[in-house]
Design an enzyme around this catalytic site. Sequence first.
Site, PDB file in Angstrom:
ATOM      1  N   LYS A   1      45.281  39.847  52.918  1.00 56.10           N
ATOM      2  CA  LYS A   1      46.065  40.826  53.676  1.00 56.10           C
ATOM      3  C   LYS A   1      45.185  41.834  54.410  1.00 56.10           C
ATOM      4  O   LYS A   1      45.404  42.101  55.595  1.00 56.10           O
ATOM      5  CB  LYS A   1      47.016  41.549  52.711  1.00 56.10           C
TER       6      LYS A   1
ATOM      7  N   ARG B   1      32.229  40.161  38.205  1.00 60.40           N
ATOM      8  CA  ARG B   1      32.789  41.483  37.882  1.00 60.40           C
ATOM      9  C   ARG B   1      33.938  41.321  36.886  1.00 60.40           C
ATOM     10  O   ARG B   1      34.654  40.323  36.924  1.00 60.40           O
ATOM     11  CB  ARG B   1      33.342  42.155  39.141  1.00 60.40           C
TER      12      ARG B   1
END
Length: 216
Positions: free
Chosen positions: A13, A155
């Site tokens: 997006k 991460r």
Amino acid sequence: MRLIFLGAPGAGKGTLATAISKRHELPQISTGDIFREAVKNETELGRKVRGIMERGELVPDQLTVELVRERLSRPDVREGYILDGFPRTIPQAEALAGFQTIDRVINFRIDEEVVVRRLSGRRVCRSCGAIYHVDNMPPKRENLCDRCGGELYIRDDDTIEAIRKRLEVYERQTEPLIAYYRERELLRDIDSSRSVEHSQAQIEEILSALGSDLRA
Ligand SMILES: [Zn+2]
């Protein structure tokens, strides 16, 4: 054109909002940017936001709406804008409807497994922060940074378990919003499981149909 982009993490997006924003000269507006700007300029609302963020709390709907309303009163959005990540809740959507007419809401649809694959393939360099992807942008040597030779790691946010949790939260939060805009016939779905170009082509098609509607 006044647009809202809705999409799960990993749906692309933000990337598409930036591309469409440049191409159509529509400012891309996110609440994150608005909050940062207000804090930096030390406005009255900015001081409130800073206090809330320092306490690690969520900025309440009413304050968020006030800041968005101020942002949307500036001259650069006269021709329209892309709201990226706002509204997030029904009260925010209802408040927004009180002072703005939205033309289209673009809903980035994507299969959960595609998101998991996209996000879980991300690797970050421990030393310089460079970002790689095991499928799309692999390092030349496995688990080592091309730039500095540092070690690559995953991460915490990018573990499969964390990704599934984020998607679940997103879906629970956004489902009522999607229904809200669908009922008002503002929502258009795009399939964002393929390339950026493929998503962009679908958005362009929606915008060109909207352009004809607005001229009619
Ligand atoms: Zn590195």
